[in-house]
Motif scaffolding. Structure first.
Motif, PDB file in Angstrom:
ATOM      1  N   TYR A 213       0.696  -1.229  -0.033  1.00  0.00           N
ATOM      2  CA  TYR A 213      -0.088   0.025  -0.163  1.00  0.00           C
ATOM      3  C   TYR A 213       0.982   1.203  -0.010  1.00  0.00           C
ATOM      4  O   TYR A 213       1.944   1.166   0.667  1.00  0.00           O
ATOM      5  CB  TYR A 213      -0.848   0.307   1.123  1.00  0.00           C
ATOM      6  CG  TYR A 213      -1.776  -1.264   1.348  1.00  0.00           C
ATOM      7  CD1 TYR A 213      -2.864  -1.342   0.720  1.00  0.00           C
ATOM      8  CD2 TYR A 213      -1.267  -2.250   2.137  1.00  0.00           C
ATOM      9  CE1 TYR A 213      -3.706  -2.594   0.811  1.00  0.00           C
ATOM     10  CE2 TYR A 213      -2.219  -3.451   2.300  1.00  0.00           C
ATOM     11  CZ  TYR A 213      -3.226  -3.622   1.705  1.00  0.00           C
ATOM     12  OH  TYR A 213      -4.085  -4.697   1.568  1.00  0.00           O
ATOM     13  N   TYR A 215       1.049   5.256   0.777  1.00  0.00           N
ATOM     14  CA  TYR A 215       0.535   6.405   1.131  1.00  0.00           C
ATOM     15  C   TYR A 215       1.364   7.706   0.871  1.00  0.00           C
ATOM     16  O   TYR A 215       2.612   7.650   0.501  1.00  0.00           O
ATOM     17  CB  TYR A 215       0.372   6.368   2.714  1.00  0.00           C
ATOM     18  CG  TYR A 215      -0.282   5.450   3.157  1.00  0.00           C
ATOM     19  CD1 TYR A 215      -1.428   5.684   3.931  1.00  0.00           C
ATOM     20  CD2 TYR A 215       0.048   4.057   3.372  1.00  0.00           C
ATOM     21  CE1 TYR A 215      -2.474   4.616   4.476  1.00  0.00           C
ATOM     22  CE2 TYR A 215      -0.701   2.973   4.035  1.00  0.00           C
ATOM     23  CZ  TYR A 215      -2.029   3.262   4.470  1.00  0.00           C
ATOM     24  OH  TYR A 215      -2.598   2.468   5.108  1.00  0.00           O
ATOM     25  N   TYR A 252      -6.111   6.569   6.100  1.00  0.00           N
ATOM     26  CA  TYR A 252      -5.288   7.451   6.593  1.00  0.00           C
ATOM     27  C   TYR A 252      -3.889   6.263   7.313  1.00  0.00           C
ATOM     28  O   TYR A 252      -4.101   5.487   7.638  1.00  0.00           O
ATOM     29  CB  TYR A 252      -5.548   8.375   7.840  1.00  0.00           C
ATOM     30  CG  TYR A 252      -6.451   9.269   7.525  1.00  0.00           C
ATOM     31  CD1 TYR A 252      -6.355  10.305   6.754  1.00  0.00           C
ATOM     32  CD2 TYR A 252      -7.966   9.044   7.910  1.00  0.00           C
ATOM     33  CE1 TYR A 252      -7.224  11.066   6.201  1.00  0.00           C
ATOM     34  CE2 TYR A 252      -8.776   9.773   7.476  1.00  0.00           C
ATOM     35  CZ  TYR A 252      -8.537  11.040   6.641  1.00  0.00           C
ATOM     36  OH  TYR A 252      -9.572  11.736   6.144  1.00  0.00           O
ATOM     37  N   LEU A 253      -2.566   7.089   7.208  1.00  0.00           N
ATOM     38  CA  LEU A 253      -1.430   6.566   8.144  1.00  0.00           C
ATOM     39  C   LEU A 253      -1.042   7.528   8.848  1.00  0.00           C
ATOM     40  O   LEU A 253      -0.891   8.699   8.575  1.00  0.00           O
ATOM     41  CB  LEU A 253      -0.417   6.067   6.973  1.00  0.00           C
ATOM     42  CG  LEU A 253       0.946   5.819   7.421  1.00  0.00           C
ATOM     43  CD1 LEU A 253       0.890   4.502   8.363  1.00  0.00           C
ATOM     44  CD2 LEU A 253       1.845   5.472   6.469  1.00  0.00           C
ATOM     45  N   ALA A 272      -0.633  10.770   6.522  1.00  0.00           N
ATOM     46  CA  ALA A 272      -0.353  10.525   5.214  1.00  0.00           C
ATOM     47  C   ALA A 272      -1.802   9.899   4.924  1.00  0.00           C
ATOM     48  O   ALA A 272      -2.446   9.254   5.485  1.00  0.00           O
ATOM     49  CB  ALA A 272       0.655   9.254   4.869  1.00  0.00           C
ATOM     50  N   LYS A 273      -1.896  10.062   3.524  1.00  0.00           N
ATOM     51  CA  LYS A 273      -3.482   9.346   2.949  1.00  0.00           C
ATOM     52  C   LYS A 273      -3.087   8.447   1.966  1.00  0.00           C
ATOM     53  O   LYS A 273      -1.894   8.299   0.929  1.00  0.00           O
ATOM     54  CB  LYS A 273      -4.174  10.582   2.322  1.00  0.00           C
ATOM     55  CG  LYS A 273      -4.912  11.610   3.145  1.00  0.00           C
ATOM     56  CD  LYS A 273      -5.709  12.482   2.137  1.00  0.00           C
ATOM     57  CE  LYS A 273      -6.423  13.288   3.140  1.00  0.00           C
ATOM     58  NZ  LYS A 273      -7.251  14.295   2.349  1.00  0.00           N
ATOM     59  N   LEU A 274      -3.894   7.334   1.845  1.00  0.00           N
ATOM     60  CA  LEU A 274      -3.739   5.974   0.938  1.00  0.00           C
ATOM     61  C   LEU A 274      -3.891   6.829  -0.403  1.00  0.00           C
ATOM     62  O   LEU A 274      -4.955   7.245  -0.797  1.00  0.00           O
ATOM     63  CB  LEU A 274      -4.728   5.072   1.317  1.00  0.00           C
ATOM     64  CG  LEU A 274      -4.557   3.718   0.488  1.00  0.00           C
ATOM     65  CD1 LEU A 274      -3.348   3.040   0.799  1.00  0.00           C
ATOM     66  CD2 LEU A 274      -5.968   2.895   0.623  1.00  0.00           C
TER      67      LEU A 274
END
Length: 276
Positions: A213, A215, A252-253, A272-274
């Motif tokens: 994934y 981000y 979100y991360l 951070a956003k995916l």
């Protein structure tokens, strides 16, 4: 004036024994000070250098083991699983206080046995990874960082091993919600030492058994209180500085660590956003 015959004249004699005793005391004191200084220096070297070397070596070895296993073992089918809880204390670890096991989770979901969503990356024949088990690999190219991600934010069984810890109750990688992580900024591998250098747009990847994934860094909260649990909720928003965070659900991360360096007075947060 002459002394009378038979009159005694007093004679002052310097005592060498007293001088020797005084010099011996000073020497012992000097040796004690030097010995204490050497011990303190060795402790500092152990804490700031040796723990880093040891933790980094263990963490990189764990990354190799995980990725070797993933390369030869296909992803397992998903199935309902039991919740994962954190272990141990997170004080001074870069984790947000009050966001570990016990009571309500940071996302507001109960952590007392409620069933959670299936884990997409569980190993064959088992449920979610147990606390302290590494289940993902975090990479931050800008920092040259590669580190395993383990369940829980226990200092002893996770963070002090040089791993990054997954906050119990927060989302799985790639899922809607907040995949929240904590890591040391100093000592024990210090994986998050330089996350203050991240900038908007920087890429962060999370590899699991089933997928990788990606981000993209979106917001950075330079400093907040250790008990600002809002930063790791499903829709993260600081409860100390409400101008930082989000209003709508998303994937979100969150990265959290201590700040300033060599202190646990505050927390530094990166969101951070995916993107894929």
């Amino acid at each position: 004036m002459r002394a009378r015959v038979g009159q005694r004249v007093p004679v002052v004699v310097q005592s060498r024994g007293r001088r020797r005793t005084g010099a011996r005391v000073l020497w012992v004191c000097a040796e004690t000070v030097v010995t204490c200084g050497v011990v303190v220096l060795l402790l500092v070297v152990h804490q700031l250098w040796w723990t880093n070397q040891q933790a980094r070596a263990e963490a990189l070895q764990q990354v190799r083991v995980l990725e070797r296993e993933w390369d030869i073992s296909p992803p397992a089918p998903t199935s309902p699983t039991a919740p994962v809880t954190g272990t141990g204390s997170s004080a001074g670890s870069g984790a947000v206080s009050g966001a570990d096991a016990g009571g309500s989770s940071p996302s507001g979901a109960p952590s007392d046995g409620a069933t959670r969503r299936p884990a997409p990356d569980a190993a064959p024949g088992r449920s979610d990874p147990a606390p302290s088990d590494a289940f993902a690999v975090l990479r931050i190219p800008r920092l040259g960082l590669t580190v395993p991600v383990a369940q829980g934010i226990s200092k002893r069984s996770v963070l002090d091993k040089g791993y990054v810890g997954h906050y119990p109750g927060t989302a799985a990688p790639g899922r809607t919600g907040n995949f929240a992580l904590a890591g040391h900024r100093n000592t024990h591998g210090e994986p998050f030492r330089y996350i203050n250098r991240l900038a908007e747009g920087d890429v962060i990847s999370v590899r699991t058994r089933g997928a990788t994934y990606t981000y993209r860094v979106d917001q950075i909260l330079p400093r907040t209180a250790p008990r600002d649990v809002g930063v790791v909720r499903a829709v993260p928003r600081s409860i100390v500085k409400p101008s930082y965070g989000y209003d709508a659900p998303g994937a979100y991360l969150t990265l959290t660590t201590c700040t300033p360096e060599f202190s646990s007075a505050y927390r530094l947060v990166v969101w951070a956003k995916l993107v894929s």
